[in-house]
Design a protein around this motif. Structure first.
Motif, mmCIF file in Angstrom:
data_model
loop_
_atom_site.group_PDB
_atom_site.id
_atom_site.type_symbol
_atom_site.label_atom_id
_atom_site.label_comp_id
_atom_site.label_asym_id
_atom_site.label_seq_id
_atom_site.Cartn_x
_atom_site.Cartn_y
_atom_site.Cartn_z
ATOM 1 N N LEU A 127 0.821 -1.216 0.000
ATOM 2 C CA LEU A 127 0.000 0.000 0.000
ATOM 3 C C LEU A 127 0.852 1.263 0.000
ATOM 4 C CD1 LEU A 127 -2.792 -0.996 2.565
ATOM 5 C CD2 LEU A 127 -2.930 -1.007 0.059
ATOM 6 N N GLY A 128 2.118 1.123 0.360
ATOM 7 C CA GLY A 128 3.025 2.264 0.319
ATOM 8 C C GLY A 128 3.335 2.839 1.690
ATOM 9 N N LYS A 129 4.437 3.535 1.727
ATOM 10 C CA LYS A 129 4.927 4.156 2.952
ATOM 11 C C LYS A 129 4.189 5.457 3.234
ATOM 12 C CE LYS A 129 9.338 5.834 4.863
ATOM 13 N NZ LYS A 129 10.784 5.968 4.571
ATOM 14 N N ARG A 130 3.956 5.732 4.511
ATOM 15 C CA ARG A 130 3.370 7.006 4.939
ATOM 16 C C ARG A 130 4.455 7.848 5.594
ATOM 17 N NH1 ARG A 130 0.378 4.779 2.250
ATOM 18 N NH2 ARG A 130 -1.824 4.265 2.557
ATOM 19 N N PRO A 212 -7.756 2.386 -6.166
ATOM 20 C CA PRO A 212 -7.628 1.337 -7.197
ATOM 21 C C PRO A 212 -6.178 0.958 -7.470
ATOM 22 C CG PRO A 212 -9.312 2.903 -7.838
ATOM 23 C CD PRO A 212 -8.662 3.469 -6.614
ATOM 24 N N THR A 213 -5.277 1.940 -7.494
ATOM 25 C CA THR A 213 -3.865 1.645 -7.723
ATOM 26 C C THR A 213 -3.287 0.804 -6.589
ATOM 27 O OG1 THR A 213 -3.564 3.708 -8.948
ATOM 28 C CG2 THR A 213 -1.586 2.661 -8.070
ATOM 29 N N ALA A 215 -5.011 -1.151 -4.661
ATOM 30 C CA ALA A 215 -5.655 -2.461 -4.728
ATOM 31 C C ALA A 215 -4.928 -3.385 -5.712
ATOM 32 C CB ALA A 215 -7.121 -2.296 -5.132
ATOM 33 N N LEU A 216 -4.523 -2.834 -6.876
ATOM 34 C CA LEU A 216 -3.787 -3.628 -7.857
ATOM 35 C C LEU A 216 -2.444 -4.085 -7.295
ATOM 36 C CD1 LEU A 216 -4.461 -1.651 -11.167
ATOM 37 C CD2 LEU A 216 -5.269 -3.953 -10.584
ATOM 38 N N ALA A 217 -1.785 -3.213 -6.546
ATOM 39 C CA ALA A 217 -0.462 -3.531 -6.011
ATOM 40 C C ALA A 217 -0.526 -4.537 -4.860
ATOM 41 C CB ALA A 217 0.225 -2.255 -5.545
ATOM 42 N N SER A 218 -1.576 -4.457 -4.048
ATOM 43 C CA SER A 218 -1.640 -5.244 -2.815
ATOM 44 C C SER A 218 -2.505 -6.492 -2.909
ATOM 45 C CB SER A 218 -2.164 -4.375 -1.678
ATOM 46 O OG SER A 218 -3.529 -4.024 -1.906
ATOM 47 N N GLY A 219 -3.474 -6.503 -3.824
ATOM 48 C CA GLY A 219 -4.430 -7.598 -3.867
ATOM 49 C C GLY A 219 -5.604 -7.405 -2.928
ATOM 50 N N LEU A 220 -5.607 -6.333 -2.142
ATOM 51 C CA LEU A 220 -6.736 -6.001 -1.280
ATOM 52 C C LEU A 220 -7.773 -5.217 -2.079
ATOM 53 C CD1 LEU A 220 -4.756 -4.876 1.893
ATOM 54 C CD2 LEU A 220 -6.025 -7.013 1.610
ATOM 55 N N PRO A 221 -9.062 -5.324 -1.743
ATOM 56 C CA PRO A 221 -10.089 -4.590 -2.486
ATOM 57 C C PRO A 221 -10.041 -3.089 -2.210
ATOM 58 C CG PRO A 221 -11.065 -5.731 -0.619
ATOM 59 C CD PRO A 221 -9.642 -6.193 -0.700
ATOM 60 N N THR A 222 -10.566 -2.305 -3.145
ATOM 61 C CA THR A 222 -10.659 -0.864 -2.928
ATOM 62 C C THR A 222 -11.609 -0.580 -1.766
ATOM 63 O OG1 THR A 222 -12.460 -0.649 -4.526
ATOM 64 C CG2 THR A 222 -10.208 -0.350 -5.345
#
Length: 290
Positions: A127-130, A212-213, A215-222
């Motif tokens: 999901l990325g760094k905060r 959405p981006t 979700a594509l990277a993680s496999g988790l739903p939006t």
């Protein structure tokens, strides 16, 4: 690093060690008088503890980290620097008072998900760094000494407001809190605390929404999280003096807390799929008061 909400729970355990306590059992008059006199003197408590807590807010995997603390009162002004949080009470306490009015600034550096290496779940890492969020604001509260068990126990209620001014979010955070502390002897004290958090849309988006981006990277739903009451927490703590009494020398501290994510925050895939809405924390530490 510890995320802000869980660090506050750990900090509450350590704060118990600095609270002045006078015995409910009856020590010798000279000892009781000396402790009562020390109650109003300047004091500083320095401690180091270890907290076992979730990898991120909403995680189901846990890790261990140190939790430093420095708190005290000088000339009646109470202050605290606890890990990533600092506060100052600008209303000085007067000797012998039983009502404690509280008002002052508070600042927090929120490190939640600012280090991906400390997160086990690859979906959350994706999901990325905060960025570390700097939160500034203030608090107001009131405390009453001598309420339930003796003339030395204390009940405190407060509410704080912070605003993210940089980093991971730029959102509002409101936090009411309740604390009860009672001495059981000149060496030991126990307490309870509870709090809740209401956060703004920016906080919800940063830590619980999934684009959405992502979700594509993680496999988790939006998912679109909304502002509101995010969580509540409750816990207990105990402190015991190893040298002298609770106003002087070394003491050990221990406690734990339970937190529950609420509403949109509990249903976010970050929490419901990858993690858990039920959050636990345990902490132990050693402190010295001088």
């Amino acid at each position: 690093m510890i995320n802000r909400r869980l660090y506050l729970s750990a900090a509450a355990l350590l704060l118990a060690g600095a609270a002045p306590a006078i015995a409910q059992e009856r020590p010798a008059t000279s000892e009781r008088d000396q402790i009562a006199a020390d109650f109003d003197k300047d004091s500083v408590t320095v401690g180091i503890g270890g907290a076992y807590f979730p990898d991120y807010e909403g995680s189901k995997t846990y890790r261990f980290t140190p939790a430093p603390v420095v708190i005290g009162s000088v000339k009646g002004f109470a202050f605290s620097v606890i890990g990533d949080r600092a506060s100052l009470d600008v209303i000085p306490n007067r000797p012998g008072q039983t009502i404690d009015l509280q008002l002052g600034p508070v600042g927090v550096v929120n490190f939640d998900r600012s280090s991906l290496s400390s997160i086990d779940d690859p979906r959350i890492r994706a999901l990325g760094k905060r960025g570390a969020a700097i939160e500034l604001g203030g608090y107001v509260g009131i405390g009453k000494t001598g309420v339930i068990t003796s003339k030395y126990d204390k009940v405190s209620v407060s509410v704080s407001y912070r605003k993210g001014v940089s980093g991971g979010h730029r959102s509002d955070i409101w936090e009411p809190q309740f604390t009860y502390l009672t001495p059981v002897s000149t060496k030991a004290a126990v307490g309870l605390y509870a709090s809740a958090q209401h956060v703004g849309q920016g906080y919800a988006d940063s830590y619980f929404s999934i684009t959405p981006t992502q979700a594509l990277a993680s496999g988790l739903p939006t998912y679109n999280a909304h502002s509101g009451w995010k969580s509540y927490s409750a816990g207990g703590f105990v402190t015991y003096s190893l040298t002298g009494n609770l106003l002087h020398g070394f003491k050990v501290l221990a406690g734990g807390s339970y937190s529950r994510e609420l509403g949109d925050f509990s249903y976010s895939p970050v929490t419901r799929i990858a993690g858990s809405p039920n959050q636990w924390l345990g902490a132990v530490g050693l402190a010295y008061t001088f």
